[in-house]
Design a protein around this motif. Structure first.
Motif, mmCIF file in Angstrom:
data_model
loop_
_atom_site.group_PDB
_atom_site.id
_atom_site.type_symbol
_atom_site.label_atom_id
_atom_site.label_comp_id
_atom_site.label_asym_id
_atom_site.label_seq_id
_atom_site.Cartn_x
_atom_site.Cartn_y
_atom_site.Cartn_z
ATOM 1 N N SER A 189 -0.933 2.511 -6.060
ATOM 2 C CA SER A 189 -0.313 3.777 -6.439
ATOM 3 C C SER A 189 0.425 4.397 -5.254
ATOM 4 O O SER A 189 1.507 4.976 -5.413
ATOM 5 C CB SER A 189 -1.371 4.757 -6.940
ATOM 6 N N SER A 190 -0.151 4.269 -4.066
ATOM 7 C CA SER A 190 0.459 4.866 -2.875
ATOM 8 C C SER A 190 1.743 4.130 -2.481
ATOM 9 O O SER A 190 2.722 4.757 -2.065
ATOM 10 C CB SER A 190 -0.542 4.853 -1.714
ATOM 11 N N ILE A 191 1.728 2.806 -2.631
ATOM 12 C CA ILE A 191 2.956 2.049 -2.364
ATOM 13 C C ILE A 191 4.042 2.480 -3.345
ATOM 14 O O ILE A 191 5.199 2.703 -2.976
ATOM 15 C CB ILE A 191 2.697 0.531 -2.467
ATOM 16 N N GLY A 192 3.662 2.607 -4.610
ATOM 17 C CA GLY A 192 4.615 3.079 -5.609
ATOM 18 C C GLY A 192 5.132 4.469 -5.286
ATOM 19 O O GLY A 192 6.318 4.771 -5.478
ATOM 20 N N THR A 193 4.244 5.344 -4.784
ATOM 21 C CA THR A 193 4.654 6.696 -4.404
ATOM 22 C C THR A 193 5.673 6.656 -3.277
ATOM 23 O O THR A 193 6.677 7.389 -3.290
ATOM 24 C CB THR A 193 3.424 7.521 -3.975
ATOM 25 N N LEU A 194 5.441 5.796 -2.275
ATOM 26 C CA LEU A 194 6.397 5.651 -1.176
ATOM 27 C C LEU A 194 7.768 5.257 -1.697
ATOM 28 O O LEU A 194 8.799 5.827 -1.308
ATOM 29 C CB LEU A 194 5.908 4.595 -0.178
ATOM 30 N N LEU A 195 7.787 4.260 -2.585
ATOM 31 C CA LEU A 195 9.062 3.780 -3.106
ATOM 32 C C LEU A 195 9.740 4.846 -3.965
ATOM 33 O O LEU A 195 10.949 5.082 -3.848
ATOM 34 C CB LEU A 195 8.845 2.501 -3.922
ATOM 35 N N LYS A 196 8.956 5.499 -4.831
ATOM 36 C CA LYS A 196 9.549 6.474 -5.751
ATOM 37 C C LYS A 196 10.100 7.680 -5.017
ATOM 38 O O LYS A 196 11.188 8.180 -5.335
ATOM 39 C CB LYS A 196 8.523 6.922 -6.793
ATOM 40 N N THR A 197 9.373 8.173 -4.021
ATOM 41 C CA THR A 197 9.839 9.351 -3.302
ATOM 42 C C THR A 197 11.058 9.058 -2.437
ATOM 43 O O THR A 197 11.704 9.984 -1.948
ATOM 44 C CB THR A 197 8.722 9.929 -2.401
ATOM 45 N N HIS A 198 11.380 7.785 -2.278
ATOM 46 C CA HIS A 198 12.588 7.404 -1.544
ATOM 47 C C HIS A 198 13.628 6.792 -2.474
ATOM 48 O O HIS A 198 14.463 5.986 -2.054
ATOM 49 C CB HIS A 198 12.243 6.448 -0.401
ATOM 50 N N GLY A 199 13.549 7.162 -3.754
ATOM 51 C CA GLY A 199 14.658 6.882 -4.661
ATOM 52 C C GLY A 199 14.582 5.631 -5.501
ATOM 53 O O GLY A 199 15.550 5.277 -6.158
ATOM 54 N N VAL A 203 -3.526 9.146 1.451
ATOM 55 C CA VAL A 203 -3.173 7.739 1.616
ATOM 56 C C VAL A 203 -1.660 7.509 1.680
ATOM 57 O O VAL A 203 -1.183 6.809 2.579
ATOM 58 C CB VAL A 203 -3.822 6.878 0.514
ATOM 59 N N PRO A 204 -0.843 8.067 0.749
ATOM 60 C CA PRO A 204 0.608 7.848 0.875
ATOM 61 C C PRO A 204 1.188 8.278 2.220
ATOM 62 O O PRO A 204 1.943 7.508 2.830
ATOM 63 C CB PRO A 204 1.183 8.667 -0.293
ATOM 64 N N PRO A 205 0.837 9.474 2.760
ATOM 65 C CA PRO A 205 1.355 9.824 4.085
ATOM 66 C C PRO A 205 0.899 8.868 5.185
ATOM 67 O O PRO A 205 1.680 8.547 6.091
ATOM 68 C CB PRO A 205 0.799 11.236 4.319
ATOM 69 N N LEU A 206 -0.353 8.398 5.108
ATOM 70 C CA LEU A 206 -0.830 7.432 6.106
ATOM 71 C C LEU A 206 -0.010 6.150 6.065
ATOM 72 O O LEU A 206 0.327 5.572 7.106
ATOM 73 C CB LEU A 206 -2.306 7.111 5.867
ATOM 74 N N ARG A 244 4.821 17.286 0.081
ATOM 75 C CA ARG A 244 3.898 17.834 -0.909
ATOM 76 C C ARG A 244 2.569 17.093 -0.889
ATOM 77 O O ARG A 244 1.509 17.684 -1.110
ATOM 78 C CB ARG A 244 4.518 17.778 -2.300
ATOM 79 N N TRP A 245 2.615 15.764 -0.614
ATOM 80 C CA TRP A 245 1.378 14.995 -0.552
ATOM 81 C C TRP A 245 0.569 15.376 0.691
ATOM 82 O O TRP A 245 -0.659 15.469 0.639
ATOM 83 C CB TRP A 245 1.681 13.495 -0.544
ATOM 84 N N ARG A 254 -1.921 16.410 -13.607
ATOM 85 C CA ARG A 254 -1.231 15.894 -12.424
ATOM 86 C C ARG A 254 -1.604 16.744 -11.201
ATOM 87 O O ARG A 254 -1.901 17.928 -11.336
ATOM 88 C CB ARG A 254 0.288 15.929 -12.623
ATOM 89 N N PRO A 255 -1.564 16.171 -10.009
ATOM 90 C CA PRO A 255 -1.947 16.929 -8.810
ATOM 91 C C PRO A 255 -1.181 18.238 -8.655
ATOM 92 O O PRO A 255 -1.748 19.247 -8.237
ATOM 93 C CB PRO A 255 -1.628 15.953 -7.663
ATOM 94 N N LEU A 256 0.119 18.231 -8.967
ATOM 95 C CA LEU A 256 0.922 19.436 -8.827
ATOM 96 C C LEU A 256 1.098 20.183 -10.142
ATOM 97 O O LEU A 256 1.786 21.197 -10.197
ATOM 98 C CB LEU A 256 2.296 19.079 -8.247
ATOM 99 N N ASN A 257 0.505 19.679 -11.215
ATOM 100 C CA ASN A 257 0.628 20.310 -12.528
ATOM 101 C C ASN A 257 -0.685 20.130 -13.282
ATOM 102 O O ASN A 257 -0.798 19.297 -14.170
ATOM 103 C CB ASN A 257 1.799 19.686 -13.297
ATOM 104 N N PRO A 258 -1.717 20.906 -12.932
ATOM 105 C CA PRO A 258 -3.045 20.697 -13.510
ATOM 106 C C PRO A 258 -3.082 20.941 -15.007
ATOM 107 O O PRO A 258 -2.264 21.680 -15.561
ATOM 108 C CB PRO A 258 -3.928 21.700 -12.775
ATOM 109 N N SER A 259 -4.053 20.333 -15.658
ATOM 110 C CA SER A 259 -4.258 20.521 -17.090
ATOM 111 C C SER A 259 -4.603 21.987 -17.372
ATOM 112 O O SER A 259 -5.519 22.539 -16.753
ATOM 113 C CB SER A 259 -5.391 19.617 -17.564
ATOM 114 N N PRO A 260 -3.908 22.641 -18.317
ATOM 115 C CA PRO A 260 -4.169 24.066 -18.597
ATOM 116 C C PRO A 260 -5.619 24.406 -18.953
ATOM 117 O O PRO A 260 -6.153 25.396 -18.431
ATOM 118 C CB PRO A 260 -3.203 24.366 -19.750
#
Length: 565
Positions: free
Chosen positions: A21-31, A254-257, A284-285, A530-536
């Motif tokens: 998931s963290s590898i995917g986050t790295l790739l996604k946040t860079h386009g 983990v993603p920032p690391l 944000r992470w 989601r981490p930035l959009n919690p369940s109501p």
């Protein structure tokens, strides 16, 4: 299409899901548009019939797929919507191959693991990798993360390893990267980081035809230079391709690391990916990880369940609570209470009193989903305590049904009110099995996946938490529901069903009148938190338990991107 395969060595449960998931986050946040596939070599068709103690929680997708909990990690980290076919199991592959054989698609040939099963695996991966995962973007993903469950050398994983070896040649080495996650133990007796397990697992991986491009070395603390040098030398890999990943207090670190280890540049070069450099992409992470630790005020929630001995049994529930705690800047403390310990002190009076003390010391009560009769009465007692003591309460799935049973027994005075799952002969069946799911089969027979719930009133705490939408779409997983025949009696006494299915027959959300926060939902809102959009609903529980609900509901807020109108 670019593919990143993540394998594991030495032991299972080493964190491959979070790393993928963290590898995917790295790739996604860079386009880069990213999708994920989880391979589980077990023979089950899906995760639907697993005991939570066997494999953790069952995660449910929009399309009703009951899948491995790691797909929940992918959706939360990457903010994407996956499908049932993103989880590949041995059972699914063999079912697919056998159906083809029965139809004569193999033209009379002897059906074998190689090439027929391995070909089916490769075709499945190629097909699923192209499915769009962003509801707002119909284009195909550019990169696919593939996590191979289990450990290298497991006999059940051999067909998948062989298929992936062939797949690497099929798509080309320039489009296929292997990341191997391995444990580097540090025995207390010596205090020395041991590399032999990693050497052995890499040797085994190579013997099966796959060579790691990156080695993620998992350890309790930072990997020292001599250890990295040793792994590099014995595993025939460059020094900068050995990445140390120590245990951290939050998965959001983990993603920032991994970014700090220059993995963005590595993947851009190794896979020739068109990354858009954005140094601020993971701010944000970084904030999520640090905010969790900086919170000073505490909020304590009693989680009353029947699988509390294994935290993964309630993985999405716990993450939803943490998302909400971060949102309101509170340090979350969870009291895990075994529901059956609340029922009687005859067998173990010490644990009985400990359970009740934990419940009474909590700021709010959460009763999550579950099946069967064990612990049911304890959950009903917890619902009763929250109702009669004006404590914030959130019931999810079975938690809603427990609230209904408790109310019927103690307010309507229907002493034998129950669910027909436990007592088919009750005179007051307030919870009944849905007729269309009475099939005698367990796997895949529940009401599953995303369904719409319409609000029936404008005066509702839950509706305000959902930013005053007319309806919401949430994921379900249940085969029992509130009996429509008793709804009028319940509502006349103050238990209001303010959310119903589109046909009006299924009770989806209840809210108790004259109570600070007594809410229950038939669906599972934790699945799309989601981490930035919690369940109501979870956010509401934390707000009410912290004494901040009124100020939140009376303040101005931005519309939420969650589904609804």
């Amino acid at each position: 299409m670019k593919y990143v395969l993540v394998t594991g060595g030495v032991i299972s449960g080493i964190g491959k899901g979070v790393i993928s998931s963290s590898i995917g986050t790295l790739l996604k946040t860079h386009g880069v548009k990213v999708t994920s596939i989880k391979i589980d070599p077990y023979i089950n068709i899906d995760a639907g019939t697993f005991s939570p103690y066997e494999h953790g929680e069952v995660f449910v997708l929009d399309d009703g797929g009951e899948v491995d909990l790691d797909l929940g990690n992918y959706e939360r980290f990457l903010d994407i919507t996956l499908h049932r076919d993103n989880n590949i199991t041995t059972g699914k592959i063999y079912e697919y191959v056998i159906k083809k054989e029965r139809k004569g698609d193999y033209l009379g040939k002897t059906v074998q693991v190689v090439p027929h099963v391995t070909d089916a695996i490769q075709e499945w991966i190629e097909r699923v990798a192209k499915i769009p995962v962003d509801v707002n973007d119909p284009s195909e993903p550019q990169a696919c993360l593939i996590e191979l469950g289990g450990t290298i050398g497991d006999i059940e994983g051999m067909p998948f390893i062989e298929a992936l070896r062939q797949f690497q040649r099929r798509v080309g080495k320039e489009n296929f990267c292997v990341v191997h996650v391995s444990l580097v133990p540090e025995p207390k007796a010596t205090g020395e980081q041991k590399t032999k397990p990693t050497q052995t697992s890499v040797r085994q991986l190579r013997s099966l035809g796959l060579t790691p491009d990156l080695i993620i070395a998992r350890c309790g603390g930072p990997i020292n230079d001599s250890t990295k040098c040793k792994i590099s030398s014995f595993c025939d890999i460059e020094d900068d391709c050995v990445i140390g990943l120590p245990d951290v207090s939050s998965v959001y670190k983990v993603p920032p690391l991994m970014e700090d280890s220059n993995l963005v540049e590595y993947f851009a070069k190794r896979l020739n990916l068109p990354l858009k450099r954005n140094r601020r992409a993971l701010l944000r992470w970084r904030g999520l990880g640090s905010n969790q630790e900086r919170a000073l005020e505490e909020v304590c929630i009693a989680l009353v369940g029947k699988y509390t001995k294994l935290e993964d049994s309630y993985a999405s529930v716990i993450k939803s609570l943490r998302h909400s705690a971060m949102k309101i800047n509170r340090k979350l403390k969870i009291h895990y209470i075994e529901a059956d310990k609340l029922e009687s002190q005859e067998n173990d009076p010490v644990k009985y009193h400990e359970a009740w003390q934990q419940l009474c010391r909590s700021d709010g009560v959460l009763v999550p989903g579950g099946f069967g009769m064990r612990g049911l009465e304890g959950k009903i007692l917890a619902a009763n305590w929250a109702r009669t003591n004006s404590k914030p309460y959130l019931g999810v799935c079975l938690g809603l049904q427990c609230a209904v049973i408790e109310f019927a027994r103690n307010v309507l005075k229907w002493d034998d009110a129950n669910t027909t799952e436990v007592n088919p002969n009750t005179n007051h069946p307030v919870v009944i099995e849905m007729p269309e799911h009475n099939t005698g089969m367990l796997g895949g027979t529940m009401r599953l996946g995303k369904r719409r719930t319409n609000f029936t009133t404008n005066k509702s705490i839950v509706r305000k938490l959902y930013h005053d939408k007319e309806y919401v779409e949430e994921r379900h997983r249940h085969r029992y529901e509130v009996n429509p025949e008793v709804v009028q009696d319940l509502e006349n006494s103050g238990l209001k069903f303010i959310g119903r299915s589109t046909d009006g027959e299924r009770m989806e959300i209840l809210e108790l009148e004259n109570h600070p926060f007594y809410i229950a939902v038939q669906y599972h809102p934790e699945y799309i938190s989601r981490p930035l959009n919690p369940s109501p609903p979870y956010l509401g529980l934390l707000l009410a338990s912290s004494g901040k609900l009124d100020s939140y509901l009376n303040s101005d807020w931005e519309p939420s991107p969650r589904s609804g109108c």
